[in-house]
Design an enzyme around this catalytic site. Structure first.
Site, mmCIF file in Angstrom:
data_model
loop_
_atom_site.group_PDB
_atom_site.id
_atom_site.type_symbol
_atom_site.label_atom_id
_atom_site.label_comp_id
_atom_site.label_asym_id
_atom_site.label_seq_id
_atom_site.Cartn_x
_atom_site.Cartn_y
_atom_site.Cartn_z
ATOM 1 N N LEU A 120 0.834 -1.198 0.000
ATOM 2 C CA LEU A 120 0.000 0.000 0.000
ATOM 3 C C LEU A 120 0.868 1.247 0.000
ATOM 4 O O LEU A 120 1.769 1.382 0.836
ATOM 5 C CB LEU A 120 -0.912 0.020 1.234
ATOM 6 C CG LEU A 120 -1.726 1.306 1.446
ATOM 7 C CD1 LEU A 120 -2.732 1.478 0.305
ATOM 8 C CD2 LEU A 120 -2.440 1.293 2.787
ATOM 9 N N GLN B 115 1.038 8.586 -4.128
ATOM 10 C CA GLN B 115 0.886 7.775 -5.325
ATOM 11 C C GLN B 115 1.298 8.543 -6.573
ATOM 12 O O GLN B 115 1.473 9.757 -6.542
ATOM 13 C CB GLN B 115 -0.563 7.286 -5.439
ATOM 14 C CG GLN B 115 -0.939 6.287 -4.353
ATOM 15 C CD GLN B 115 -2.401 5.859 -4.387
ATOM 16 O OE1 GLN B 115 -3.158 6.272 -5.260
ATOM 17 N NE2 GLN B 115 -2.805 5.036 -3.426
ATOM 18 N N GLY C 78 6.063 6.609 -8.343
ATOM 19 C CA GLY C 78 6.967 5.494 -8.573
ATOM 20 C C GLY C 78 7.432 4.808 -7.305
ATOM 21 O O GLY C 78 8.353 3.989 -7.348
ATOM 22 N N GLU D 52 1.030 -12.793 -3.575
ATOM 23 C CA GLU D 52 -0.268 -13.335 -3.172
ATOM 24 C C GLU D 52 -1.406 -12.571 -3.828
ATOM 25 O O GLU D 52 -1.622 -11.395 -3.531
ATOM 26 C CB GLU D 52 -0.414 -13.260 -1.647
ATOM 27 C CG GLU D 52 -1.740 -13.797 -1.127
ATOM 28 C CD GLU D 52 -1.878 -13.650 0.372
ATOM 29 O OE1 GLU D 52 -2.998 -13.860 0.882
ATOM 30 O OE2 GLU D 52 -0.891 -13.322 1.040
#
Length: 398
Positions: free
Chosen positions: A220, A226, A229, A254
């Site tokens: 996250l 955000q 990079g 996962e």
């Protein structure tokens, strides 16, 4: 009237506070990407007018402040329809030890200056800011036993229900978890400050006979950080550590989201493009055992991810204007997409003698005629092609 009493749950506002001025400015407010894991599939909160739900976090210590305010409740108008119990719905997902007094929250901000990240710093880098200048970020690695980190993690993980679909809290008592945290390092009034920017959890699975297979679990990056990079850099930082660990067999992920898979593909393609076996002439000859061996030995990539990277880089090496070259590429992908059908074909032939067509489809969930199979293969090819082109667009910008 009922519509006036229902509010979209995504209006629930986390607020990221570096200094006291951020509390009222609104510039540090961001909205969750999803709320269905808490407020249900409709993502609506019923029973209030002028509802405002705020959850403030101090930028470094992540000290939380929670507040609900409203102009009116449904019981004042419709006594037979009770309002949603917001506190109860959020109870399990609120950060432990949250404050309810704004003055106490302001006092907590005074402790931000003394915060220092947990664990060991494993990477540091600067990036160009959109407004000019540079911004510095540091990555730290730790175990849950790091003094003070267990409580910090319990606050940190409360972001995931709003940004990662099907998210669940991990068992922190399992010692096989590793934690990687990103912080922005900046200066405030001449003092060094840190702002939590994101994190990643990695579980170290045992691989017979004496290897481990790290699996990236949760990743996250908070909305204010955000499009910079940071996720790609975090993945590469983790990779660099694994390259030097002889016990690491390969690295897996996962159940990756579409966005994370895209970032992972970008990182892996960037790395594989430098390998000898992934050069354009060899890519056009088809997927090879040498690619698998080199990608695993040098980059710790699994065979499945290596195949995906090969397909992306072969597309880059393919001239779509050359009909024969592109036809060969399309056939190569469709052969891979057709493998599940071929594996189930023998089982299908055995069962079709004893089951009705409807029962057979429900039992196997397979495509049972050529026309359906051709439609499936073309749709799957186009879906992969679209995803691969997104990765190539980002590679072209580097």
């Amino acid at each position: 009237m009922y519509d006036e009493l229902a509010m979209a749950a995504r209006e629930y506002k986390p607020v990221y506070v570096r200094k006291e001025e951020d509390i009222d400015s609104g510039e540090s407010t961001f909205h969750p990407e999803m709320t269905h894991q808490i407020f249900g599939d409709s993502e609506m909160i019923f029973g209030y007018k002028g509802l405002d739900i705020s959850l403030y976090y101090t930028a470094a210590n992540l000290v939380p402040y929670f507040n609900i305010s409203t102009k009116a409740k449904v019981e004042e108008t419709y006594s037979d329809v009770p309002p949603d119990d917001i506190s109860k719905l959020l109870a399990e997902d609120l950060p432990p030890g949250y404050l309810t007094g704004l003055d106490h929250f302001r006092q907590a901000l005074s402790n931000e200056a003394t915060f220092r990240p947990f664990g060991e710093m494993v990477d540091s880098y600067s990036i160009e800011a959109r407004t000019g200048g540079t911004r510095t970020f540091e990555v730290y690695c730790m175990k849950i036993e790091e003094p003070g980190f267990r409580d910090y993690h319990s606050r940190m993980q409360t972001f995931i229900k709003f940004f990662i679909d099907a998210a669940s809290y991990i068992d922190v008592d399992d010692e096989r978890w590793d934690y990687f945290l990103i912080y922005e390092k900046y200066s405030e009034s001449g003092n060094v400050r840190y702002a939590f920017s994101g994190y990643m959890t990695v579980y170290n699975f045992y691989a017979y006979p004496e290897k481990v297979r790290p699996r990236i679990s949760q990743v996250l990056v908070l909305p204010p950080f955000q499009k910079m990079g940071l996720c790609a850099r975090l993945i590469q930082t983790f990779y660099n550590i694994c390259y030097n660990r002889m016990e690491v067999l390969d690295i897996t992920v996962e159940d990756p989201s579409e966005n994370f898979q895209r970032v992972r593909d970008f990182v892996d393609c960037s790395n594989c493009s430098k390998l000898e076996s992934f050069q354009p002439d060899l890519l056009r000859e088809g997927f090879s055992h040498e690619m698998v061996e080199e990608a695993q030995a040098k980059l710790k990539l699994s065979k499945l991810q290596t195949r995906r990277v090969y397909e992306i880089l072969r597309l880059k090496a393919t001239n779509e204007g050359n009909k024969e070259m592109f036809r060969q590429y399309r056939l190569d992908l469709k052969r891979r997409l057709n493998l599940p059908y071929l594996r189930n074909r023998k089982t299908y032939k055995k069962l079709e003698r004893t089951l009705l067509p409807e029962e057979l489809s429900q039992t196997l969930g397979v495509i049972n005629n050529d026309e359906q199979r051709f439609r499936y293969l073309e749709a799957a090819f186009q879906e992969d092609l679209k995803a691969y082109k997104h990765v190539l667009e980002r590679l072209a910008m580097v």
